[in-house]
Structures are given as structure tokens and as C-alpha cells.
Design an enzyme around this catalytic site. Sequence first.
Site, PDB file in Angstrom:
ATOM      1  N   CYS A 230       0.850  -1.460   0.286  1.00 28.18           N
ATOM      2  CA  CYS A 230      -0.493  -0.268  -0.139  1.00 28.18           C
ATOM      3  C   CYS A 230       1.221   1.158   0.315  1.00 28.18           C
ATOM      4  CB  CYS A 230      -1.263  -0.059   1.539  1.00 28.18           C
ATOM      5  SG  CYS A 230      -2.207   0.765   1.145  1.00 28.18           S
TER       6      CYS A 230
ATOM      7  N   CYS B 269      -3.929  -0.497  -3.477  1.00 30.18           N
ATOM      8  CA  CYS B 269      -4.328   0.706  -3.009  1.00 30.18           C
ATOM      9  C   CYS B 269      -3.729   1.050  -5.059  1.00 30.18           C
ATOM     10  CB  CYS B 269      -3.923   1.373  -2.435  1.00 30.18           C
ATOM     11  SG  CYS B 269      -1.537   2.215  -1.775  1.00 30.18           S
TER      12      CYS B 269
ATOM     13  N   CYS C 225       4.892   0.058  -7.489  1.00 27.95           N
ATOM     14  CA  CYS C 225       4.948  -1.074  -6.918  1.00 27.95           C
ATOM     15  C   CYS C 225       6.510  -1.552  -7.792  1.00 27.95           C
ATOM     16  CB  CYS C 225       4.143  -2.110  -7.492  1.00 27.95           C
ATOM     17  SG  CYS C 225       4.486  -3.831  -6.681  1.00 27.95           S
TER      18      CYS C 225
END
Length: 162
Positions: A10, A83, A90
Site C-alpha cells: 500500500c 491501493c 510497485c
Amino acid sequence: MTPLRVLVLCTGNSARSQMAEALFGSLGAGVVYAESAGSRPAARVNPFAIEALAHSGIAWPANPPRGIDAVEGKPWDVVLTVCDNAKEACPIFPGATITAHWGMPDPAEVVGTEGAKREAFDDALRLLRRRIEMMLALPLARLDRSALQTRLREIGSTGRER
């Protein structure tokens, strides 16, 4: 069977990812090993996240929020983003990592009364629980990488219709 290693990402690692890590630890013990991290870790875990977990019967000491760099060198079977910001930030994890996006509203962004904030965290926890229970109901040991990734991505769309 060796536990499936799941990383939950997240942005702040202060609410959704912490709750998911706690749920995986409670519901998936022995089947799934989970940790969480954030692309921009917050200073502390949101107290409403800890409260929501406690009210659902999960004692969570709340690991301090940490960055992705703290988990990058570990071997992950599955990387889940919860999220949209973390999905975009990422990093690529080497190996046979499966990725899936389980996006959901950030309960920490709710403004208003404490009751409204608690309700937002309770809703987030219910959605995470539902998705994790769906994942744990899969024949994890029998699904190949491609099939598992497809199923996890399908689970990520569960509850978005709310």
C-alpha cells in the site's frame, strides 16, 4: 505444503496493508505467510486500523510501517497491491512472483466524525476479509502460476461494485 509467501503493498503501510497482513496471519496461518510494506511509509499505523482489527477479534501489535526496500530481497510468491498508488509504484519482484491488484478506498482519507471513520475502517476490514477468505478457499497447492494469478485478479474485483 510450504506456506505461500504473500506481500501486501500500500502507500503508507498504515491501514489496508497492515489489516491484510493481520488477517492473513489470523485466517491463513500455516497456509499463507504474509508481510506488508508501503511505497511511502507513514509515521505510524492508523489507530482506527488497530481498533477495527481488535473489534473483529484479531489482536495486532501493528508492525511499524516500513518501505518496500525492507522486503525487496525476500522471495515472494504473491504480491498484492491494495491501493492504486502502490500499484503504480510497485517494483518488479524477480522470480515467479504473481501479482494482483486488490484496490479499495482508503479508509484513512475519510473525513468527518470518529463514527464515520470507524465505519470506513470496518468496511475496509470486511472487504479484505472477504477477499482473503476467497483466496484461502482456492486449491492453492493445485493451481499453477497462471491460474492462481487469474483467480487472484478476479478476487480483486470483488467488492469494487460498492
